[in-house]
Design an enzyme around this catalytic site. Structure first.
Site, PDB file in Angstrom:
ATOM      1  N   LYS A   1      -9.501  44.195 -23.876  1.00  0.00           N
ATOM      2  CA  LYS A   1     -10.828  43.683 -23.376  1.00  0.00           C
ATOM      3  C   LYS A   1     -11.350  44.237 -22.108  1.00  0.00           C
ATOM      4  O   LYS A   1     -12.408  44.199 -21.644  1.00  0.00           O
ATOM      5  CB  LYS A   1     -10.511  42.076 -23.097  1.00  0.00           C
ATOM      6  CG  LYS A   1     -10.370  41.100 -24.164  1.00  0.00           C
ATOM      7  CD  LYS A   1     -10.206  39.848 -23.756  1.00  0.00           C
ATOM      8  CE  LYS A   1     -10.486  38.699 -25.001  1.00  0.00           C
ATOM      9  NZ  LYS A   1     -10.373  37.406 -24.488  1.00  0.00           N
TER      10      LYS A   1
ATOM     11  N   ASP B   1     -16.532  34.156 -23.363  1.00  0.00           N
ATOM     12  CA  ASP B   1     -15.086  33.329 -23.394  1.00  0.00           C
ATOM     13  C   ASP B   1     -15.540  32.251 -22.231  1.00  0.00           C
ATOM     14  O   ASP B   1     -15.273  30.909 -22.456  1.00  0.00           O
ATOM     15  CB  ASP B   1     -13.979  33.841 -22.649  1.00  0.00           C
ATOM     16  CG  ASP B   1     -13.330  34.453 -23.964  1.00  0.00           C
ATOM     17  OD1 ASP B   1     -13.207  34.005 -25.042  1.00  0.00           O
ATOM     18  OD2 ASP B   1     -12.328  35.672 -23.738  1.00  0.00           O
TER      19      ASP B   1
HETATM   20  P1  NAP Z   1      -2.801  37.295 -20.374  1.00  0.00           P
HETATM   21  O1  NAP Z   1      -4.125  38.007 -19.992  1.00  0.00           O
HETATM   22  O2  NAP Z   1      -1.746  37.832 -21.003  1.00  0.00           O
HETATM   23  O3  NAP Z   1      -2.515  36.131 -19.123  1.00  0.00           O
HETATM   24  C1  NAP Z   1      -1.463  35.141 -19.499  1.00  0.00           C
HETATM   25  C2  NAP Z   1      -1.001  34.642 -18.104  1.00  0.00           C
HETATM   26  O4  NAP Z   1      -0.285  33.515 -18.132  1.00  0.00           O
HETATM   27  C3  NAP Z   1      -0.568  35.610 -16.850  1.00  0.00           C
HETATM   28  O5  NAP Z   1      -1.060  35.185 -15.697  1.00  0.00           O
HETATM   29  C4  NAP Z   1       0.852  35.310 -16.952  1.00  0.00           C
HETATM   30  O6  NAP Z   1       1.529  35.401 -15.995  1.00  0.00           O
HETATM   31  C5  NAP Z   1       0.927  33.843 -17.337  1.00  0.00           C
HETATM   32  N1  NAP Z   1       2.361  33.449 -18.104  1.00  0.00           N
HETATM   33  C6  NAP Z   1       2.573  33.882 -19.274  1.00  0.00           C
HETATM   34  N2  NAP Z   1       3.994  33.324 -19.600  1.00  0.00           N
HETATM   35  C7  NAP Z   1       4.103  32.598 -18.691  1.00  0.00           C
HETATM   36  C8  NAP Z   1       5.110  31.630 -18.277  1.00  0.00           C
HETATM   37  N3  NAP Z   1       6.308  31.425 -19.039  1.00  0.00           N
HETATM   38  N4  NAP Z   1       5.055  30.784 -16.997  1.00  0.00           N
HETATM   39  C9  NAP Z   1       4.169  30.912 -16.302  1.00  0.00           C
HETATM   40  N5  NAP Z   1       2.939  31.714 -16.517  1.00  0.00           N
HETATM   41  C10 NAP Z   1       3.107  32.404 -17.518  1.00  0.00           C
HETATM   42  O7  NAP Z   1      -3.433  36.243 -21.640  1.00  0.00           O
HETATM   43  P2  NAP Z   1      -4.721  35.655 -21.671  1.00  0.00           P
HETATM   44  O8  NAP Z   1      -5.537  36.400 -22.575  1.00  0.00           O
HETATM   45  O9  NAP Z   1      -5.347  35.124 -20.307  1.00  0.00           O
HETATM   46  O10 NAP Z   1      -4.499  34.303 -22.604  1.00  0.00           O
HETATM   47  C11 NAP Z   1      -3.785  33.051 -22.362  1.00  0.00           C
HETATM   48  C12 NAP Z   1      -3.603  32.040 -23.240  1.00  0.00           C
HETATM   49  O11 NAP Z   1      -5.151  31.780 -23.384  1.00  0.00           O
HETATM   50  C13 NAP Z   1      -3.136  32.603 -24.812  1.00  0.00           C
HETATM   51  O12 NAP Z   1      -2.516  31.410 -25.119  1.00  0.00           O
HETATM   52  C14 NAP Z   1      -4.531  32.693 -25.601  1.00  0.00           C
HETATM   53  O13 NAP Z   1      -4.243  32.365 -26.760  1.00  0.00           O
HETATM   54  C15 NAP Z   1      -5.324  31.447 -24.986  1.00  0.00           C
HETATM   55  N6  NAP Z   1      -6.940  31.616 -25.077  1.00  0.00           N
HETATM   56  C16 NAP Z   1      -7.321  30.672 -25.745  1.00  0.00           C
HETATM   57  C17 NAP Z   1      -8.804  31.100 -25.908  1.00  0.00           C
HETATM   58  C18 NAP Z   1      -9.725  29.881 -26.864  1.00  0.00           C
HETATM   59  O14 NAP Z   1     -10.750  30.310 -27.108  1.00  0.00           O
HETATM   60  N7  NAP Z   1      -8.986  28.466 -26.665  1.00  0.00           N
HETATM   61  C19 NAP Z   1      -9.476  31.969 -25.295  1.00  0.00           C
HETATM   62  C20 NAP Z   1      -8.690  33.121 -24.463  1.00  0.00           C
HETATM   63  C21 NAP Z   1      -7.204  32.967 -24.347  1.00  0.00           C
HETATM   64  P3  NAP Z   1       1.815  36.843 -15.284  1.00  0.00           P
HETATM   65  O15 NAP Z   1       0.507  37.301 -14.720  1.00  0.00           O
HETATM   66  O16 NAP Z   1       2.915  36.603 -14.295  1.00  0.00           O
HETATM   67  O17 NAP Z   1       2.454  37.805 -16.525  1.00  0.00           O
END
Ligand code: NAP
Length: 287
Positions: free
Chosen positions: A68, A104
């Protein structure tokens, strides 16, 4: 024939082909949507797919993790949202130029509006849990409708960096602050916080028993909880909310909405969101 696709890695759990094939059928259009899994070791793979959009072989593509941000340097122009959020999830061609867009943020806000009917009058403040890519889109969108946003991150420095970089791009005045995601900090959040958004993958299949919200902390009384996770349909966070009489929603509406907005950019035709939703709802849970 309209050819679309998704580039990223890994892609085995993606629901995008089902969503877009249903949208094509409902719109009476001849089109298809393929998955283009590209490992990061394949340095030419991403460029080849983008060349496919440039040449017209592909009408457009979606982009997901881990590309992305990478594609920002490979397109000719960015939409305001993609530039502000710092991430691209949709690419198309206009007048010979490759445009990187981000649906998004708008997708999240459209679904939040449909879930929370009194959003414009009730929303004083929000907590966004997480500081990753989805958090950036959510915060940028939320800033249009709330007065203040608290970013709750497990890595405080990362949360602070995200808040300060986003604060310069917001289209409206909104206070951004950051706290550590722990019971002690959450215990002192103001009662007027009325939206809590989970943007972490915590609680996503197969991690069904985990919640990003500590069990020892009560939710603010009149809040609404939106979990971006949609698999399972009822996350642990949503169960915690229900026990405290708090309404909540999962992220399936956002998933459909961001796809529908991309479909409309590519085809110029309205997307049938209800048909798209039922196409993925028919799939068994824990897909
Ligand atoms: P990302 O860039 O990897 O970010 C994930 C975030 O969550 C990071 O800040 C990470 O912390 C934090 N995190 C991960 N594990 C954690 C834990 N055990 N405890 C506390 N914080 C934690 O991923 P993303 O693209 O933002 O996506 C995140 C989620 O949103 C995914 O499940 C994805 O499927 C969902 N999503 C859904 C949609 C939808 O259309 N519904 C759209 C986009 C994303 P660190 O920064 O410290 O690593």
């Amino acid at each position: 024939m309209i050819k679309l696709g998704l580039v990223g890695w890994p892609l085995s759990h993606s629901k995008s082909p089902q969503l877009h094939r249903a949208a094509f059928k409902a719109a009476g259009l001849d089109g298809d949507y393929d998955l283009f899994p590209i490992e990061s070791s394949n340095s030419n793979g991403l460029v080849d797919i983008l060349d496919g959009v440039r040449s017209g072989m592909l009408t457009g593509i979606n982009v997901t993790i881990p590309y992305k941000q990478t594609v920002i340097g490979l397109v000719d122009e960015l939409s305001i949202s993609a530039q502000s959020i710092g991430a691209v999830n949709t690419i198309y061609q206009r007048h010979g130029k490759l445009i990187g867009d981000n649906t998004d943020a708008q997708g999240f806000l459209a679904d939040l509006r449909s879930q929370v009917s009194d959003l414009s009058t009730r929303s004083n403040g929000a907590i966004v849990i997480g500081a990753g890519g989805a958090a950036r889109a959510v915060i940028w969108a939320l800033a249009e409708v709330v007065e203040s946003i608290i970013v709750a991150a497990r890595n405080l420095e990362k949360g602070q960096r995200l808040s300060s970089s986003l604060s310069t791009t917001l289209t409206r005045r909104c206070r951004l602050s950051t706290i550590l995601m722990e019971a002690k900090s959450l215990d002192s959040i103001p009662e007027q916080v009325d939206l809590i958004i989970n943007t972490t993958p915590v609680g996503m299949y197969p991690d069904l028993q985990s919640s990003p919200w500590p069990a020892s902390v009560a939710f603010p009384k009149s809040c609404f909880i939106y979990d971006l996770v949609y698999n399972p349909a009822k996350t642990k966070l949503m169960e915690q909310a229900k026990k405290q009489g708090i309404n909540s929603a999962n992220g399936v509406g956002m998933l459909v909405e961001q796809a529908a907005l991309a479909f409309e950019l590519w085809t110029g035709q309205p997307a049938h969101r209800d048909v798209m939703l039922s196409a993925i709802s028919q799939t068994a849970e824990h897909f």
